[in-house]
Design a protein around this motif. Sequence first.
Motif, PDB file in Angstrom:
ATOM      1  N   ARG A  71       0.831  -1.202   0.000  1.00  0.00           N
ATOM      2  CA  ARG A  71       0.000   0.000   0.000  1.00  0.00           C
ATOM      3  C   ARG A  71       0.869   1.256   0.000  1.00  0.00           C
ATOM      4  O   ARG A  71       2.027   1.216   0.451  1.00  0.00           O
ATOM      5  N   ARG A  72       0.308   2.356  -0.503  1.00  0.00           N
ATOM      6  CA  ARG A  72       1.021   3.632  -0.319  1.00  0.00           C
ATOM      7  C   ARG A  72       1.150   3.910   1.172  1.00  0.00           C
ATOM      8  O   ARG A  72       2.204   4.273   1.662  1.00  0.00           O
ATOM      9  N   GLU A  73       0.045   3.787   1.885  1.00  0.00           N
ATOM     10  CA  GLU A  73       0.052   3.787   3.344  1.00  0.00           C
ATOM     11  C   GLU A  73      -1.178   3.001   3.773  1.00  0.00           C
ATOM     12  O   GLU A  73      -2.156   2.927   3.023  1.00  0.00           O
ATOM     13  N   THR A 120       4.759  -0.567   2.830  1.00  0.00           N
ATOM     14  CA  THR A 120       4.170   0.728   2.475  1.00  0.00           C
ATOM     15  C   THR A 120       5.230   1.661   1.918  1.00  0.00           C
ATOM     16  O   THR A 120       6.407   1.578   2.268  1.00  0.00           O
ATOM     17  N   ALA A 121       4.771   2.572   1.056  1.00  0.00           N
ATOM     18  CA  ALA A 121       5.672   3.550   0.457  1.00  0.00           C
ATOM     19  C   ALA A 121       5.911   4.732   1.397  1.00  0.00           C
ATOM     20  O   ALA A 121       6.958   5.355   1.356  1.00  0.00           O
ATOM     21  N   SER A 165      10.149   4.874   0.154  1.00  0.00           N
ATOM     22  CA  SER A 165       9.677   6.006  -0.647  1.00  0.00           C
ATOM     23  C   SER A 165       9.952   5.880  -2.137  1.00  0.00           C
ATOM     24  O   SER A 165       9.374   6.618  -2.942  1.00  0.00           O
ATOM     25  N   ASN A 224       6.701   3.295  -6.440  1.00  0.00           N
ATOM     26  CA  ASN A 224       5.663   4.011  -7.180  1.00  0.00           C
ATOM     27  C   ASN A 224       4.520   3.029  -7.384  1.00  0.00           C
ATOM     28  O   ASN A 224       4.594   2.140  -8.218  1.00  0.00           O
TER      29      ASN A 224
END
Length: 908
Positions: free
Chosen positions: A447-449, A466-467, A491, A494
Amino acid sequence: MATKYVYYFGDGKSDGSAKQRELLGGKGANLAEMSNIGLPVPAGFTITTEVCTYYYANNRQYPPELAAQVDEAMAKVEKTMGKKFGDSSDPLLVSCRSGARDSMPGMMDTVLNIGLNDTTVEALAKSSGNERFAWDSYRRFVQMYGDVVLGMKPEKKTDADPFEELLEKKKHAAGVEFDSDLSVSQLKELVAEFKAAIKSRTGSDFPSDPKQQVWGAVGAVFGSWMNDRAMVYRRTYGIPHEWGTAVNVQAMVFGNLGDDCATGVALTRDGALGVPGYCGDYLINAQGEDVVAGIRTPKRIEETLAKEMPKAYEELDSIGKILENHYKDVQDIEFTVQKGKVWMLQTRNAKRTGFAAVRIAVDLVDEGKITEIEALSPKRIPADDLNQLLQPVFDLAGKQAAVKNDQLLTKGINAGPGAAYGQICFHADDAEKKFLANPAVELILVRRETTPEDLRGMKAAKGILTAFGGASSHAALVSRQMGKVCVVGASELNIDYEAATLKVGSKLLKEGDYISLDGFTGEVFAGKVQTKPSEVIQVLIHKTMKPEESPVYQRFAKLMAWADKHRTLGVRTNADEPKQAKEAVSFGAEGIGLCRTEHMFFDHVDEFREMILADDLPTRERALVKLLPFQRGDFAGLFRAMEGRPVTIRLLDPPLHEFLPHDHASQSLLAEKIGIPVEAITRRVSELHESNPMLGHRGCRLGIVMPEITAMQARAIFEAACEVKKEGIDVKPEVMIPLVGYVTEFKNQEKVVREQAEKVFAETGVKVDYLVGTMIEVPRACAVADQIAGSAEFFSFGTNDLTQTTLGMSRDDYGGFINYYKENDIVPNDPFQAIDQSGVGTLMRMGVEKGRSQRSKLKIGICGEHGGEPSSVVFCHEIGLDYVSCSPFRVPIARLAAAQAAVAAQKK
């Protein structure tokens, strides 16, 4: 006298204390306690859990006395903080947060900056001297209130959050990356756009009355007690729904007033590995939700806060030491720095992984802060968490090979230790569906978050990536508690939810591709990376590490020594072969509580099938003669491995049809092997067919109708015992007769066993001490346990079958409805995983009491799968069993749970 529903705290005093968790919830009790010990806490008040109970019992209405008590408490807060709520010149703003008895991080709702409207925002801008701060706070409030109170959530999982979508558009148009880069005019535009979105979606205007706002927030927090994610969390961790939550209303302090302000979450020791030292996440010029939500990757307290805010860091470090010494446990602290002044918003005993739990408990004992008995508390170390120390880790050579093969994708923050690989899954509900369809599926939730709504998918996944976010983000916090491997803040990732892809530079992975996470280092690899056994396994089982080479093992061993010192319940293992037995002994097993003899036949299945297919007694006896040396050799191997420890051997239990092939091709192959017509096999399979084999011709019923089977097994046991005793090794065989419901059944089989024992002793000139007992696994056996105990020398509860026969529920067929039962609170948990204490447990209690009324020293144990489940182990201690028996890798868990049960009983 009216019931007190509201408790004030602040200015170094409080109406409550840490002892009132049931009434004030964990957060409220700790805010009160911090106030009482003189820490800087913004003033506020707690609405008790009793109000939550009243709220749900009375159609979401409040007690009549509540409003006046809230007004009185708000007046105290205003006096302490020197500001008025809703004031048009220097307004007090408040937050509204939940607070259950047991911490439920992120599962319920929070609203910040309550009290802002078009008038008070201008007053806040003037009084703070910071117009941008005021409008940023207003923007945040409208967004949070719209989401939490007014239900402005995405309609589909692929939809963007309506507020976030507007925010991203605004940042894109302004050409900026962060919210903090937006200008005052842009923030004013956003507030207007957010309000318009609310009006469009709900048909109502955003409420401008501060008092209406605060009651809306209180209602939303109470309402969130019964939201889906909170209910899933409570079912997972055994928190009763009827407990309810408290609500905490507290004066706002601001970490987003400028570069001399900050917000953060700190731990007094690392929650992933337990390493000592103040650590955590913070953001300059931000509010608390920015850190926890993981939208921005925060800075590390231990790395840079002392440089950026030396005075604040020194104060925080001091507060952390005070709190850890006061609570005598690692603390999870939420704080805000406003204009250089530190304010405490929360403290609680920190969530931790199994690795961290063991280290922290042992370290605190070594530091003299707690006793070894306190270290054994299930609140500090849930027994099941020991399982994490036994799980595989990545092999260094495997990682080096992955790097060489260009599989290393990126590196994030290691938030949950261990090794995990699985198929990429981008959505929590997809992960849950895949897991329910196939519980063996290996998934990594990417997940992105994460948000609290992702809880179901997080439970289904082996690991979480998570990113965004730091070590105090939602993903990290919940993963630590679940014992999941977790890497956050990667980070470089993508993630494209629409395309279901993950990209790092030129490398592209799709949903379903394998990915590997190293929760110790934060490294992320494409594909699968080779694993190796944990350090504990390397020391105990494989002997590839020496104890002094592994601090993890040393702490584990120390904890286990404390557990063994205090437990009174014995721990045995379920094992059918010497390798399993030796592993279990390495883990601390004190004997074998269940040897399933049918498992031994699988290595000699054709000979066993020959016995089943015999048409007459002489043919069957000839086949049994072939099986005898195999059984004897198997038993001798177990006796040698156990080196004088007791070995409970269950005679043949399953129905015979289970051992025969049911398709024509396999039947033809068997006919050719053993030299009989295939038609004979087909006929015999048909003869043995049962409509309900769970309740059919099995267990002692087989031995009664075919006593020659019991005789062969008994002879093999005693021949093996005499052979091993001649070698100078002590043996303690315990012969267990299964599925007894009538004492006459037991006596029938006991006679066969004892006859064979005397024959073998006479033939070998060797005699061994042995017991003959029974497996208690049908309700009638519990009801007539006194009769059975007149002959049986021991009982062992077979809780797998006792659960089946008590509930009328087949463990082979209940999968179609048990998840629905749990989801809808028909049952508190899976009865085949944790003992149904009020039903099956009542029968067990009856069996113990009746059995010992006839034979006071009757040895009683349990050998079902429940024998390694902590709550079931505690129950077995409570009803007075002598031992539990479980699979080898559950032995440490059972040892710790048994100690926890003994300590709890002593306290009572």
